[in-house]
Write an enzyme that holds these catalytic residues in place. Structure first.
Site, PDB file in Angstrom:
ATOM      1  N   ILE A  84       0.826  -1.204   0.000  1.00  0.00           N
ATOM      2  CA  ILE A  84       0.000   0.000   0.000  1.00  0.00           C
ATOM      3  C   ILE A  84       0.863   1.258   0.000  1.00  0.00           C
ATOM      4  CG2 ILE A  84      -1.610   1.352   1.424  1.00  0.00           C
ATOM      5  CD1 ILE A  84      -2.928  -1.336   2.191  1.00  0.00           C
ATOM      6  N   GLU A 102       8.744 -20.617  18.577  1.00  0.00           N
ATOM      7  CA  GLU A 102       7.665 -21.208  19.378  1.00  0.00           C
ATOM      8  C   GLU A 102       6.899 -22.254  18.571  1.00  0.00           C
ATOM      9  OE1 GLU A 102       6.164 -20.813  22.584  1.00  0.00           O
ATOM     10  OE2 GLU A 102       8.073 -19.973  23.166  1.00  0.00           O
TER      11      GLU A 102
END
Length: 406
Positions: free
Chosen positions: A360, A386
């Site tokens: 954008i 994780e």
């Protein structure tokens, strides 16, 4: 029976407090510390002074029976900046390790040393991953051998990707005590400040989260007192005996490990949401102000629809995170891998939303003059650490199918 998704006054106050700190203290310093690739000690100290960095605050978050305080606070911190957010929050990983396995006396002794105080803040490190053992914890090679003559444990091995590794006051180290039991033969140890044999020659230079210190940690005949075994030797011996009686087919250890990971993943997901939300807000404001062909670019459907999708995906990810956080806090079983589901969705949204934000902003988004470039770099790790994106998919697919999918 009433049902509401409205935040309580306490949660709104928490959100606004952490947001204010992120807006006034973290954001103005984010680009500088990203470029320096150094631990932002002055900001950690400022967080300690206002009560945002310290055990009492984290204990208050954990005590929340809705489970929402941790994800709310993390989203706002990481909205401010991912690298600085991790520099502030990284110590909590070690503290969680102490709480997961430690005795009350060990908690009282070591947790305050993880944080220090506002005049002399400290950090702590949780050392679990290894060069050949990340998602596959059963491949861990770091060994801990008990020396009965001196009542000491001797640690040898190498840990990888340790947040605060080497600069920490306290290191919490996961090690193998019985290799025949795989992941069930592991234990956690505290390595006190100044212990000989623990070294970290250099930090890792990373793609993102660059204000957060990450390093390999080497343990060469590291001798620590027997009291540094979290939970104590009697409890460890009982655990190992149960594992041996259960034989290789026992799943108890694996189920316990999965529950631990599932409980932590919503908090990690909230960090990704904070980064995604920051990117969305930057892109939205830019689209309102940037004009082409005589009108703001947000008046173009392609831009407006992209922003609509960004907002929708961020809100959807947040709801998954909040659901998993509530379930974990209230001991609701993760029958569909809801913890992994929340982190998987949040990580995907963060990488996608930050990439859309760059698009954008166009050429401006690709420069360091605008923050979305840094947000994009910070976001990518949430598909990796994780538990990688694929590991999250594996956990969810196993949970919903009841089969051992490989």
């Amino acid at each position: 029976m009433s049902f509401s998704l409205e935040l309580s006054e306490e949660h709104r106050d928490l959100r606004d407090w952490v947001h204010g700190f992120a807006e006034k203290v973290i954001r103005p310093a984010a680009a500088e510390w990203d470029e320096r690739e150094e631990t932002p000690w002055p900001i950690i100290q400022e967080a300690a002074k206002v009560g945002l960095y310290g055990f009492e605050t984290v204990a208050t978050f954990w005590a929340d029976d809705t489970g929402l305080s941790l994800p709310i606070a993390n989203e706002e911190l990481f909205w401010g900046d991912g690298g600085i957010g991790m520099a502030i929050f990284g110590t909590t990983l070690a503290v969680a390790g102490i709480f997961a396995a430690g005795t009350p006396d060990q908690m009282a002794e070591w947790v305050p040393q993880c944080y220090g105080d506002e005049d002399d803040p400290k950090v702590a490190a949780f050392c679990s991953s290894e060069p050949a053992a990340g998602s596959d914890v059963s491949a861990m090679r770091t060994r801990a051998v008990y020396d009965e003559a001196t009542d000491e444990w001797v640690l040898n091995g190498q840990k990888a990707w340790a947040t605060n590794g080497g600069i920490a006051n306290v290191h919490v180290v996961q090690a193998v005590v019985d290799s025949s039991l795989g992941s069930r033969g592991q234990a956690a140890f505290v390595v006190p400040p100044g212990t000989k044999g623990l070294e970290s020659p250099s930090k890792i230079k990373k793609h993102g989260l660059r204000a957060s210190h990450t390093a390999d940690v080497f343990l060469d005949d590291v001798r620590i007192p027997g009291s540094c075994l979290l939970g104590g030797k009697e409890k460890l011996d009982e655990k190992l005996a149960r594992a041996r009686e259960g034989g290789k087919g026992s799943k108890a250890g694996g189920q316990a490990a999965m529950k631990t990971f599932e409980l932590s993943r919503p908090t990690v997901g909230s960090q990704a949401i904070g980064i995604a939300r920051a990117a969305y807000e930057h892109a939205l404001e830019y689209a309102k102000e940037r004009e082409t062909f005589g009108r703001p670019i947000i008046d173009n459907q392609s831009i407006a629809f992209t922003l609509a999708d960004m907002r929708m995906e961020i809100d959807a990810a947040r709801l998954l995170v909040w659901r998993a956080a509530w379930m974990g806090r209230n001991d609701e079983p993760f029958t569909a891998g809801e913890g992994s589901m929340s982190k998987l969705k949040a990580g995907r949204v963060a990488t996608w939303a930050t990439e859309r934000a760059i698009q954008i902003l166009g050429g401006n988004g690709y420069t360091r003059e605008f923050p979305v470039e840094r947000l994009h770099r910070d976001a990518k790790i949430y598909d990796i650490f994780e538990g990688t994106e694929q590991i999250q998919q594996l956990v969810v697919s196993r949970a919903i199918s009841g089969r051992h999918i490989q």
